[in-house]
Scaffold this active site. Sequence first.
Site, mmCIF file in Angstrom:
data_model
loop_
_atom_site.group_PDB
_atom_site.id
_atom_site.type_symbol
_atom_site.label_atom_id
_atom_site.label_comp_id
_atom_site.label_asym_id
_atom_site.label_seq_id
_atom_site.Cartn_x
_atom_site.Cartn_y
_atom_site.Cartn_z
ATOM 1 N N CYS A 277 24.456 0.470 23.203
ATOM 2 C CA CYS A 277 25.884 0.785 23.126
ATOM 3 C C CYS A 277 26.335 0.904 21.670
ATOM 4 O O CYS A 277 27.177 0.147 21.209
ATOM 5 C CB CYS A 277 26.638 -0.329 23.846
ATOM 6 S SG CYS A 277 28.391 -0.076 23.877
ATOM 7 N N GLU A 278 25.716 1.803 20.944
ATOM 8 C CA GLU A 278 26.122 2.054 19.554
ATOM 9 C C GLU A 278 25.851 3.515 19.220
ATOM 10 O O GLU A 278 24.779 4.043 19.565
ATOM 11 C CB GLU A 278 25.321 1.166 18.574
ATOM 12 C CG GLU A 278 25.637 -0.297 18.737
ATOM 13 C CD GLU A 278 25.507 -1.098 17.460
ATOM 14 O OE1 GLU A 278 25.634 -0.527 16.362
ATOM 15 O OE2 GLU A 278 25.292 -2.312 17.584
ATOM 16 N N TYR B 112 17.144 2.894 8.358
ATOM 17 C CA TYR B 112 16.777 3.554 7.089
ATOM 18 C C TYR B 112 16.838 5.077 7.184
ATOM 19 O O TYR B 112 16.253 5.761 6.337
ATOM 20 C CB TYR B 112 15.335 3.191 6.683
ATOM 21 C CG TYR B 112 14.926 1.753 6.861
ATOM 22 C CD1 TYR B 112 15.369 0.772 5.983
ATOM 23 C CD2 TYR B 112 14.059 1.387 7.889
ATOM 24 C CE1 TYR B 112 14.959 -0.546 6.148
ATOM 25 C CE2 TYR B 112 13.644 0.076 8.049
ATOM 26 C CZ TYR B 112 14.106 -0.884 7.176
ATOM 27 O OH TYR B 112 13.700 -2.187 7.327
ATOM 28 N N TYR C 124 6.496 -1.846 11.339
ATOM 29 C CA TYR C 124 7.917 -2.179 11.407
ATOM 30 C C TYR C 124 8.568 -1.580 12.654
ATOM 31 O O TYR C 124 9.726 -1.172 12.627
ATOM 32 C CB TYR C 124 8.640 -1.742 10.114
ATOM 33 C CG TYR C 124 7.893 -2.189 8.876
ATOM 34 C CD1 TYR C 124 7.870 -3.529 8.514
ATOM 35 C CD2 TYR C 124 7.162 -1.289 8.098
ATOM 36 C CE1 TYR C 124 7.150 -3.965 7.402
ATOM 37 C CE2 TYR C 124 6.443 -1.713 6.986
ATOM 38 C CZ TYR C 124 6.439 -3.046 6.646
ATOM 39 O OH TYR C 124 5.728 -3.461 5.550
ATOM 40 N N ARG D 101 13.945 1.623 12.893
ATOM 41 C CA ARG D 101 13.793 2.310 11.605
ATOM 42 C C ARG D 101 14.729 3.520 11.447
ATOM 43 O O ARG D 101 15.359 3.668 10.390
ATOM 44 C CB ARG D 101 12.340 2.736 11.376
ATOM 45 C CG ARG D 101 11.339 1.569 11.417
ATOM 46 C CD ARG D 101 9.974 1.938 10.876
ATOM 47 N NE ARG D 101 10.046 2.219 9.463
ATOM 48 C CZ ARG D 101 10.029 3.420 8.928
ATOM 49 N NH1 ARG D 101 9.880 4.478 9.699
ATOM 50 N NH2 ARG D 101 10.134 3.579 7.645
ATOM 51 N N GLY E 21 0.831 -1.201 0.000
ATOM 52 C CA GLY E 21 0.000 0.000 0.000
ATOM 53 C C GLY E 21 0.863 1.247 0.000
ATOM 54 O O GLY E 21 2.081 1.192 -0.221
ATOM 55 N N PRO F 152 -1.419 -3.902 1.701
ATOM 56 C CA PRO F 152 -0.922 -2.777 2.494
ATOM 57 C C PRO F 152 -0.568 -3.206 3.919
ATOM 58 O O PRO F 152 -1.269 -4.019 4.518
ATOM 59 C CB PRO F 152 -2.114 -1.807 2.516
ATOM 60 C CG PRO F 152 -3.314 -2.652 2.298
ATOM 61 C CD PRO F 152 -2.875 -3.854 1.492
ATOM 62 N N GLY F 153 0.519 -2.698 4.413
ATOM 63 C CA GLY F 153 0.914 -2.940 5.800
ATOM 64 C C GLY F 153 1.011 -1.600 6.519
ATOM 65 O O GLY F 153 0.205 -1.255 7.373
HETATM 66 N N1 LLP Z 1 3.888 -7.116 0.215
HETATM 67 C C1 LLP Z 1 5.135 -7.561 0.199
HETATM 68 C C2 LLP Z 1 5.480 -8.711 -0.637
HETATM 69 C C3 LLP Z 1 6.114 -6.918 0.973
HETATM 70 O O1 LLP Z 1 7.370 -7.362 0.946
HETATM 71 C C4 LLP Z 1 5.757 -5.802 1.779
HETATM 72 C C5 LLP Z 1 6.752 -5.119 2.596
HETATM 73 C C6 LLP Z 1 4.409 -5.391 1.786
HETATM 74 C C7 LLP Z 1 3.500 -6.063 0.979
HETATM 75 C C8 LLP Z 1 3.911 -4.263 2.646
HETATM 76 O O2 LLP Z 1 4.425 -3.051 2.287
HETATM 77 P P1 LLP Z 1 3.826 -1.702 2.958
HETATM 78 O O3 LLP Z 1 2.373 -1.587 2.589
HETATM 79 O O4 LLP Z 1 4.000 -1.856 4.424
HETATM 80 O O5 LLP Z 1 4.645 -0.632 2.382
HETATM 81 N N2 LLP Z 1 11.018 -2.435 7.396
HETATM 82 C C9 LLP Z 1 10.829 -1.420 6.377
HETATM 83 C C10 LLP Z 1 9.790 -1.813 5.381
HETATM 84 C C11 LLP Z 1 10.022 -3.163 4.752
HETATM 85 C C12 LLP Z 1 8.928 -3.571 3.819
HETATM 86 C C13 LLP Z 1 9.029 -5.012 3.481
HETATM 87 N N3 LLP Z 1 7.991 -5.470 2.626
HETATM 88 C C14 LLP Z 1 10.512 -0.095 7.054
HETATM 89 O O6 LLP Z 1 10.493 -0.045 8.277
HETATM 90 O O7 LLP Z 1 10.319 0.909 6.387
#
Ligand code: LLP
Length: 427
Positions: free
Chosen positions: A351-352, A324, A380, A320, A240, A283-284
């Site tokens: 400790c970083e 990033y 995340y 995060r 998403g 979407p996550g």
């Molecule tokens: N589908 C697949 C196959 C994915 O690999 C991901 C995220 C999503 C859906 C969901 O994406 P979103 O809607 O959340 O953008 N840890 C990182 C983000 C890594 C995303 C990994 N894949 C951060 O904190 O920004």
Amino acid sequence: MFTIKNHLEIRNAHLIIGKVDTTVLAERYGTPLYVTNESRIVENFMAYRKAFPEADIYYAAKANGSFAILRILAREGAGADVFSYGELYMALLAGIPHEKLLFNGNSKTDFELKKAVELGVKVSVDSRDELHTLSEIAQKAGKDVEIAFRVNPDVSTKTHPKISTGLRTSKFGIPSEEVVSIYREASVLPGISPTGIHCHIGSQILDTAPFREATHKMMDLVEKVAALGIELKFVDMGSGLGIPYKKDGTQTPEPQDHADAILPVFEERTKALGISPKLILEPGRYIVGDTTILLAHVNTVKKAAKNFVGVDAGFNLLIRPTMYDSYHYAVVANKAASPPGETYTIVGPICETGDILAHDRALPRIEKGDLIALLDAGAYGFSMSSQYNGRPRCAEVLVKNGEAEVIRSAEDVGDLMAKQRLPSWLV
Ligand code: LLP
């Protein structure tokens, strides 16, 4: 001051989440503490539901796999994108039906593939090797498994390189030029039903153009696959939208903009082909990102090269910013109505040197005991936490209708020891 998005407000100079005072939560449950607002999860999910009424929304469980959150989304009718047996297990337990799950991953174990076959879950296959392993596993089990291929549509996105996944050089997906041959191969393999196609171009994308470009490219592939006589039942377009972490007033797209960018292309192209595959989105971040804050108490304030504020949460709980260079808006939750007094850099106890949660922020004058809230920590955040530096993970609390309940207890030192054993010669 940040643009208040529905569930966050300031009352009596305190930051309030879902009608609950954050200082009361910090007092009652201790810090560090993750606090999630249930109603915001539902609102965000509904925004996607409404913008894509015909599509299936498969929540990306990796964003926040906490059980109560999976359960809330299961009750709203979400499916899920799962990336491990652990996520699969939790999603099913939360009540998401097997037919609304897609098992993703570029390097699944044979055990994970077996579980997907056994549980009747669709698999997104990421390589030819995996295709053959899965075929053998399905045959042995006497089952037929529905698959999609994760394809790499080679679309460039303006996001952090570590979360841009659709470029040619990324580890994910089948290169576009191999897609036709792999569907042809799959169509005659025992135990395999190629019924879908899948892509994911990256995360934290705040521009709808790459999603549109990816839809065009995916529909080109659907057309080529259709020419083989394979009619796909679903097209999964992956993640998403991103969310506005900075609160600087910049307008960012909403699910309706996402829909306006991709639905006309999807509908026109499927109509032209005379097919009606189901659109799936995963979407996550958009669903859970802004639903949650991380509360941390100030342990120390130190004037050195910078004004360092040492809090009790670090990259062990929110990685995060370190990983990033992500920005999380910081609020002094017990002085939320005070004007900025100084510029502070908020650091954790790890400790970083890289354990910095917020760089050079203009904030009200801070002293020991103040409460800092890091906003938009729902995606995340906890899901990427660790016990680094011998730090048990903190608790999670869910607020609903002005009431709070613990949805995950804080770990303690016993949890650090829980799975450790001494070899016999050391006892
Ligand atoms: N589908 C697949 C196959 C994915 O690999 C991901 C995220 C999503 C859906 C969901 O994406 P979103 O809607 O959340 O953008 N840890 C990182 C983000 C890594 C995303 C990994 N894949 C951060 O904190 O920004």
